[in-house]
Design a protein around this motif. Structure first.
Motif, PDB file in Angstrom:
ATOM      1  N   GLY A 138      19.655  13.541  58.561  1.00  0.00           N
ATOM      2  CA  GLY A 138      19.051  14.480  59.687  1.00  0.00           C
ATOM      3  C   GLY A 138      19.729  15.526  59.808  1.00  0.00           C
ATOM      4  O   GLY A 138      21.547  15.250  60.257  1.00  0.00           O
ATOM      5  N   ASP A 139      19.898  15.871  61.905  1.00  0.00           N
ATOM      6  CA  ASP A 139      20.714  16.450  62.406  1.00  0.00           C
ATOM      7  C   ASP A 139      21.800  15.534  63.646  1.00  0.00           C
ATOM      8  O   ASP A 139      20.770  14.834  64.173  1.00  0.00           O
ATOM      9  N   THR A 140      23.074  15.389  63.228  1.00  0.00           N
ATOM     10  CA  THR A 140      23.258  14.443  63.527  1.00  0.00           C
ATOM     11  C   THR A 140      24.665  15.452  63.683  1.00  0.00           C
ATOM     12  O   THR A 140      25.823  16.017  62.642  1.00  0.00           O
ATOM     13  N   GLY A 141      25.886  14.594  65.030  1.00  0.00           N
ATOM     14  CA  GLY A 141      27.278  14.853  64.717  1.00  0.00           C
ATOM     15  C   GLY A 141      27.847  13.136  63.787  1.00  0.00           C
ATOM     16  O   GLY A 141      27.006  12.272  63.811  1.00  0.00           O
ATOM     17  N   LEU A 142      28.954  13.118  63.475  1.00  0.00           N
ATOM     18  CA  LEU A 142      29.476  11.957  62.945  1.00  0.00           C
ATOM     19  C   LEU A 142      29.735  10.899  64.342  1.00  0.00           C
ATOM     20  O   LEU A 142      29.614  10.817  65.148  1.00  0.00           O
ATOM     21  N   PHE A 143      28.876   9.548  63.727  1.00  0.00           N
ATOM     22  CA  PHE A 143      29.503   8.465  64.106  1.00  0.00           C
ATOM     23  C   PHE A 143      29.733   7.092  63.106  1.00  0.00           C
ATOM     24  O   PHE A 143      29.121   7.571  62.268  1.00  0.00           O
ATOM     25  N   LEU A 144      30.134   6.645  63.948  1.00  0.00           N
ATOM     26  CA  LEU A 144      30.785   5.663  63.209  1.00  0.00           C
ATOM     27  C   LEU A 144      30.277   4.058  62.770  1.00  0.00           C
ATOM     28  O   LEU A 144      30.106   3.280  61.953  1.00  0.00           O
ATOM     29  N   ASP A 145      29.009   4.704  63.127  1.00  0.00           N
ATOM     30  CA  ASP A 145      28.052   3.787  62.580  1.00  0.00           C
ATOM     31  C   ASP A 145      27.106   4.154  61.320  1.00  0.00           C
ATOM     32  O   ASP A 145      26.679   2.793  61.113  1.00  0.00           O
ATOM     33  N   MET A 146      27.956   4.979  61.039  1.00  0.00           N
ATOM     34  CA  MET A 146      27.582   5.117  59.559  1.00  0.00           C
ATOM     35  C   MET A 146      27.671   3.985  58.430  1.00  0.00           C
ATOM     36  O   MET A 146      27.667   3.628  57.968  1.00  0.00           O
ATOM     37  N   GLN A 147      29.321   3.509  59.281  1.00  0.00           N
ATOM     38  CA  GLN A 147      29.537   2.489  58.341  1.00  0.00           C
ATOM     39  C   GLN A 147      28.634   1.562  57.897  1.00  0.00           C
ATOM     40  O   GLN A 147      28.649   0.638  56.588  1.00  0.00           O
ATOM     41  N   LEU A 148      27.994   1.217  59.186  1.00  0.00           N
ATOM     42  CA  LEU A 148      26.867   0.206  59.075  1.00  0.00           C
ATOM     43  C   LEU A 148      25.841   0.628  58.171  1.00  0.00           C
ATOM     44  O   LEU A 148      25.705  -0.241  58.021  1.00  0.00           O
ATOM     45  N   ILE A 149      25.799   1.573  58.425  1.00  0.00           N
ATOM     46  CA  ILE A 149      24.536   1.767  57.273  1.00  0.00           C
ATOM     47  C   ILE A 149      25.185   1.521  56.146  1.00  0.00           C
ATOM     48  O   ILE A 149      23.745   1.554  55.028  1.00  0.00           O
ATOM     49  N   GLY A 150      26.105   1.729  55.698  1.00  0.00           N
ATOM     50  CA  GLY A 150      27.196   2.325  54.231  1.00  0.00           C
ATOM     51  C   GLY A 150      26.704   0.764  54.135  1.00  0.00           C
ATOM     52  O   GLY A 150      27.052  -0.305  52.614  1.00  0.00           O
ATOM     53  N   GLN A 151      27.439  -0.526  54.953  1.00  0.00           N
ATOM     54  CA  GLN A 151      27.016  -1.691  54.724  1.00  0.00           C
ATOM     55  C   GLN A 151      26.212  -2.457  54.272  1.00  0.00           C
ATOM     56  O   GLN A 151      25.722  -3.271  53.737  1.00  0.00           O
ATOM     57  N   MET A 152      25.468  -2.447  55.064  1.00  0.00           N
ATOM     58  CA  MET A 152      23.434  -3.065  54.700  1.00  0.00           C
ATOM     59  C   MET A 152      22.802  -1.986  54.393  1.00  0.00           C
ATOM     60  O   MET A 152      21.880  -3.114  53.936  1.00  0.00           O
ATOM     61  N   ASN A 153      23.137  -1.402  53.152  1.00  0.00           N
ATOM     62  CA  ASN A 153      21.937  -0.759  52.230  1.00  0.00           C
ATOM     63  C   ASN A 153      23.359  -0.351  50.862  1.00  0.00           C
ATOM     64  O   ASN A 153      24.087   0.187  51.216  1.00  0.00           O
TER      65      ASN A 153
END
Ligand code: NI
Ligand code: MN
Length: 225
Positions: A138-153
């Motif tokens: 989507g349109d977004t700034g950087l956010f640390l929770d992207m780590q969680l998206i990478g960990q869980m998927n």
């Protein structure tokens, strides 16, 4: 086999031979897009947020194709009020469709409609189809929770905005790739307008320097996996 085609900006066409899914179909008024809204066929249309460069031609395309629009609750209501079918969901929630699973993820951005009315909160989207998972930021700034998206998927392809000004710039997008750890990343949301000029080659080089794969798709170019 899944194929994804870059229609420019944040607009993508995903196909698996049986289903066609369109994302953020900004075609009319898009200086880079060469595909016309009347030439696009889609069973499903995913809209990440209500800004004109993402909602785009979703409603006329849905009307012409009897497509189902998949989007947040507020945009879904707007679509229904405009006479097209919509499936309403929201951030953190997923749903199984005939083609696969869609889950909305957070995005730090806005989501008003072109007339200024409220379009809910903006989203990114995880699409799992034929066992492959695509993450459209989507349109977004950087956010640390992207780590969680990478960990869980296990992300096969990460479609990431790099254009700066309204979204992440190249360096933030490279950090996003380090968080998400995709098998492949493809940049988007750049060079459509002067204010989001960005160099995809520089992005790809920096991604590779971090040990990840990047590929640049030209307009209407496809990648299959
Ligand atoms: Ni936007
Ligand atoms: Mn945008």
């Amino acid at each position: 086999m899944v194929s994804i085609t870059y229609l420019s900006h944040s607009a993508w066409l995903i196909k698996n031979g049986e289903h066609t899914i369109l994302i953020d179909p900004f075609l009319s008024g898009n200086p880079l897009a060469t595909v016309k809204k009347d030439d696009v066929k889609a069973d499903y249309i995913i809209v990440t947020h209500a800004h004109g460069d993402h909602l785009g031609d979703a409603i006329p395309i849905a009307r012409a194709n009897k497509s189902l629009i998949i989007t947040n609750f507020e945009i879904a209501n707007y679509c229904s009020a405009n006479g097209v079918s919509a499936h309403s969901m929201h951030i953190g929630g997923g749903h199984n469709f005939p083609f696969g699973r869609v889950k909305l993820t957070p995005a730090w951005h806005g989501s008003s409609f072109p007339d200024g009315s409220y379009g809910g909160t903006p989203a990114g989207v995880l699409i799992t189809i034929d066992g492959k998972t695509i993450y459209h930021s989507g349109d977004t700034g950087l956010f640390l929770d992207m780590q969680l998206i990478g960990q869980m998927n296990s992300i096969d392809v990460f479609l990431v905005c790099i254009g700066d000004n309204f979204t992440m710039d190249i360096n933030d997008a490279v950090k996003a790739v380090e968080f998400v750890k995709p098998k492949l990343t493809i940049p988007m949301h750049y060079n459509t307008f002067d204010v989001i000029r960005s160099d995809p080659e520089e992005f790809a080089r920096k991604v590779k320097e971090k040990g990840f794969n990047a590929r640049i798709l030209g307009i209407n170019e496809s990648y299959s996996f």
